[in-house]
Design an enzyme around this catalytic site. Structure first.
Site, mmCIF file in Angstrom:
data_model
loop_
_atom_site.group_PDB
_atom_site.id
_atom_site.type_symbol
_atom_site.label_atom_id
_atom_site.label_comp_id
_atom_site.label_asym_id
_atom_site.label_seq_id
_atom_site.Cartn_x
_atom_site.Cartn_y
_atom_site.Cartn_z
ATOM 1 N N PHE A 127 0.870 -1.186 0.000
ATOM 2 C CA PHE A 127 0.000 0.000 0.000
ATOM 3 C C PHE A 127 0.900 1.227 0.000
ATOM 4 C CE2 PHE A 127 -2.283 3.074 2.816
ATOM 5 C CZ PHE A 127 -3.521 3.152 2.190
ATOM 6 N N ARG A 250 -5.850 -0.107 10.770
ATOM 7 C CA ARG A 250 -5.535 0.299 12.148
ATOM 8 C C ARG A 250 -5.938 -0.788 13.142
ATOM 9 N NH1 ARG A 250 -7.022 6.590 10.594
ATOM 10 N NH2 ARG A 250 -5.006 6.934 9.575
ATOM 11 N N GLN A 343 12.599 -2.280 32.042
ATOM 12 C CA GLN A 343 12.928 -1.875 33.418
ATOM 13 C C GLN A 343 12.994 -3.090 34.357
ATOM 14 O OE1 GLN A 343 13.723 1.188 33.799
ATOM 15 N NE2 GLN A 343 14.123 1.186 36.002
ATOM 16 N N GLU A 370 0.579 3.968 9.906
ATOM 17 C CA GLU A 370 -0.882 3.939 9.681
ATOM 18 C C GLU A 370 -1.582 5.015 10.523
ATOM 19 O OE1 GLU A 370 -2.964 0.416 8.845
ATOM 20 O OE2 GLU A 370 -1.224 -0.606 8.005
HETATM 21 N N1 CAA Z 1 -13.900 6.506 6.146
HETATM 22 C C1 CAA Z 1 -14.561 6.974 5.061
HETATM 23 N N2 CAA Z 1 -14.321 8.193 4.517
HETATM 24 C C2 CAA Z 1 -13.440 8.979 5.141
HETATM 25 C C3 CAA Z 1 -12.737 8.559 6.280
HETATM 26 C C4 CAA Z 1 -12.991 7.266 6.783
HETATM 27 N N3 CAA Z 1 -12.329 6.793 7.831
HETATM 28 N N4 CAA Z 1 -11.901 9.551 6.668
HETATM 29 C C5 CAA Z 1 -12.097 10.566 5.807
HETATM 30 N N5 CAA Z 1 -13.010 10.204 4.885
HETATM 31 C C6 CAA Z 1 -13.507 11.021 3.761
HETATM 32 C C7 CAA Z 1 -14.103 12.328 4.220
HETATM 33 O O1 CAA Z 1 -15.474 12.207 4.514
HETATM 34 C C8 CAA Z 1 -13.848 13.194 3.018
HETATM 35 O O2 CAA Z 1 -14.769 12.842 2.000
HETATM 36 P P1 CAA Z 1 -15.762 13.943 1.357
HETATM 37 O O3 CAA Z 1 -14.851 15.017 0.826
HETATM 38 O O4 CAA Z 1 -16.514 13.194 0.306
HETATM 39 O O5 CAA Z 1 -16.584 14.418 2.506
HETATM 40 C C9 CAA Z 1 -12.507 12.724 2.496
HETATM 41 O O6 CAA Z 1 -12.359 11.385 2.984
HETATM 42 C C10 CAA Z 1 -11.343 13.559 2.971
HETATM 43 O O7 CAA Z 1 -11.319 13.481 4.384
HETATM 44 P P2 CAA Z 1 -10.820 14.686 5.290
HETATM 45 O O8 CAA Z 1 -11.412 15.957 4.817
HETATM 46 O O9 CAA Z 1 -11.045 14.282 6.698
HETATM 47 O O10 CAA Z 1 -9.253 14.696 4.925
HETATM 48 P P3 CAA Z 1 -8.047 15.427 5.614
HETATM 49 O O11 CAA Z 1 -7.126 15.867 4.550
HETATM 50 O O12 CAA Z 1 -8.548 16.437 6.597
HETATM 51 O O13 CAA Z 1 -7.248 14.240 6.353
HETATM 52 C C11 CAA Z 1 -6.625 12.722 8.102
HETATM 53 C C12 CAA Z 1 -7.736 13.460 7.316
HETATM 54 C C13 CAA Z 1 -7.401 11.927 9.109
HETATM 55 C C14 CAA Z 1 -5.646 13.638 8.776
HETATM 56 C C15 CAA Z 1 -5.863 11.782 7.119
HETATM 57 O O14 CAA Z 1 -5.047 12.500 6.235
HETATM 58 C C16 CAA Z 1 -5.029 10.741 7.842
HETATM 59 O O15 CAA Z 1 -5.550 9.730 8.312
HETATM 60 N N6 CAA Z 1 -3.669 10.959 7.902
HETATM 61 C C17 CAA Z 1 -2.769 9.917 8.346
HETATM 62 C C18 CAA Z 1 -2.339 9.143 7.148
HETATM 63 C C19 CAA Z 1 -1.903 7.753 7.472
HETATM 64 O O16 CAA Z 1 -2.479 7.061 8.306
HETATM 65 N N7 CAA Z 1 -0.882 7.316 6.772
HETATM 66 C C20 CAA Z 1 -0.392 5.988 6.927
HETATM 67 C C21 CAA Z 1 0.032 5.455 5.599
HETATM 68 S S1 CAA Z 1 0.251 3.723 5.474
HETATM 69 C C22 CAA Z 1 1.689 3.327 6.311
HETATM 70 O O17 CAA Z 1 1.890 3.762 7.382
HETATM 71 C C23 CAA Z 1 2.720 2.431 5.720
HETATM 72 C C24 CAA Z 1 2.333 1.066 5.323
HETATM 73 O O18 CAA Z 1 3.025 0.409 4.541
HETATM 74 C C25 CAA Z 1 1.126 0.440 5.849
#
Ligand code: CAA
Length: 388
Positions: A127, A250, A343, A370
């Site tokens: 991913f 998560r 510890q 994540e």
């Molecule tokens: N389920 C369904 N839809 C969702 C959602 C969810 N959990 N969360 C957000 N959405 C939708 C929103 O409703 C919105 O849709 P609409 O525009 O149609 O209403 C759209 O997604 C955008 O959402 P936000 O406006 O909330 O977006 P944002 O830019 O404010 O970001 C955030 C939200 C929660 C900060 C997000 O960016 C986030 O989770 N950041 C962390 C990223 C992350 O977890 N990265 C890990 C990557 S993977 C990894 O670690 C490595 C690997 O190899 C696994």
């Protein structure tokens, strides 16, 4: 030894738990220390997990998966993580993210071509959302997808991709809007990428503090040509798909964190019974007893929340808030419990002769990947406001 409150396993779940535990003790435990030291990814585990059906646990039988519920998958994942959390990444990412995205938003043709072999463990999934400049603010990603006839040309750098150098199928998020008309989270697509595509290149391998047996790489996509039939679902909804999938991911990180914490707790109980100071086993001292009591309480609470969330998910409820709570509680528990374990072991906890220093190092990233603990709190708070 360990309380199992709220976890009433069915006979089938107990059997899968036993299979996972036996497999982990036979195929993983003897080598974990070396793999961690050498930063070695054991590719042969993919086929072995595949034979057990552990790479298709949440995929319906019609696509060659086991079609199990979320709790059963998490029980198996916890068993693997208790022995080796780095190996559990392979199983967690594959089951929670790329396979679920194709299952949910893929066409029938995409499911036949990619999901079936993924369920059988012939293809490993990864991913790719984050970028060097887009971590917590994932929607600010800049990898660009441009239409060229039926194809897409994708250029950019993806970062922190777990086993991105070993994967056969990678779901890559890239911008589908244009530089002169940006649409933020609504201008991102998700693409099914395979390493044979022209322009696909594995970049930097990260040299990590923990989880060293799981490779983490950058992907350099240089005008990578992706056939049009590899786009997933709506070409502007890829970011929403990714966040929705991270609700599942998560839960996997929570199970992994519980596995790490449980291992640290079990090692601590054993050591505290064996280690004698001032004429008695150290577990006879209240200072140690209270630590063990708190460690056990936090592990049990984390598991109870996780499994209540898994049940809500399988009832079809929206779990965004509880998924973030589960990940937050379990990952901070893993860090806290492993700190206590080091510890309790004292100097022996600080050296590689005993396993708790590895658990301590492995635990840290569960508070980061994540979605950091700060992002989990942000998600929880947002959901609170939207429901009150
Ligand atoms: N389920 C369904 N839809 C969702 C959602 C969810 N959990 N969360 C957000 N959405 C939708 C929103 O409703 C919105 O849709 P609409 O525009 O149609 O209403 C759209 O997604 C955008 O959402 P936000 O406006 O909330 O977006 P944002 O830019 O404010 O970001 C955030 C939200 C929660 C900060 C997000 O960016 C986030 O989770 N950041 C962390 C990223 C992350 O977890 N990265 C890990 C990557 S993977 C990894 O670690 C490595 C690997 O190899 C696994």
């Amino acid at each position: 030894m360990e309380p199992r409150l709220l976890l009433h396993l069915t006979d089938e779940q107990r059997e899968i738990q036993r299979v996972a535990r036996d497999f982990a003790h036979r195929e993983i435990a003897p080598y974990s220390r070396d793999w961690d030291r050498d930063g070695h990814f054991e590719r042969s585990l993919v086929a072995k997990f595949g034979e057990l059906g552990f790479l298709g646990m949440l995929i319906p039988e019609q696509y060659d998966g086991l079609g199990l519920d979320t709790a059963t998958y998490l029980v198996a994942l916890e068993e693997i993580a208790t022995v080796d959390a780095a190996v559990a990444i392979l199983m967690g990412v594959h089951n929670s993210l790329p396979t679920q995205m194709i299952l949910r938003w893929g066409t029938e043709d995409q499911k036949q071509r990619f999901l079936r072999p993924m369920a059988r463990g012939e293809y490993l999934g990864a991913f790719a959302l984050s970028e060097p400049e887009a971590g917590s603010d994932a929607a600010s990603l800049s990898t660009q997808a441009v239409r060229d006839g039926d194809d897409w040309i994708i250029t950019g750098t993806k970062a922190w991709v777990s086993h991105g150098d070993a994967a056969d199928v990678i779901i890559v998020m890239a911008r589908t809007d244009t530089p002169d008309a940006r649409h933020g989270a609504k201008g991102i697509g998700a693409f099914i990428v395979t390493p044979d595509l022209p322009g696909f290149k594995v970049g930097k391998h990260e040299d990590k503090m923990g989880m060293r047996a799981s490779p983490t790489v950058q992907l350099s996509l240089e005008e990578m040509r992706v056939p049009g039939d590899r786009a997933l679902g709506d070409i502007h909804r890829g970011f929403v798909y990714a966040l929705q999938s991270l609700d599942n991911g998560r839960l996997g990180i929570a199970a992994q964190s519980i596995g790490i914490a449980r291992a640290a707790f079990e090692h601590s109980v054993k050591y505290a019974g064996e280690r004698r100071q001032f004429g008695a086993a150290i577990r006879d001292y209240e200072a140690i007893q209270f630590k063990l009591a708190d460690m056990s309480t936090r592990v049990t609470a984390s598991r109870a929340l996780l499994h209540a969330t898994a049940a809500a998910k399988d009832r079809g409820e929206r779990i965004t808030q509880f998924s973030s709570m589960s990940k937050l509680l379990a990952s901070e528990t893993a860090m806290w419990v492993t700190t206590q374990a080091v510890q309790i072991f004292g100097g022996y906890g600080y050296v590689t002769d005993y396993p708790v220093e590895r658990l301590f190092r492995d635990a840290k990233v569960t508070e980061i990947y994540e979605g950091t603990s700060e992002i989990q709190r942000l998600v929880i708070a947002r959901e609170l406001y939207s429901t009150t």
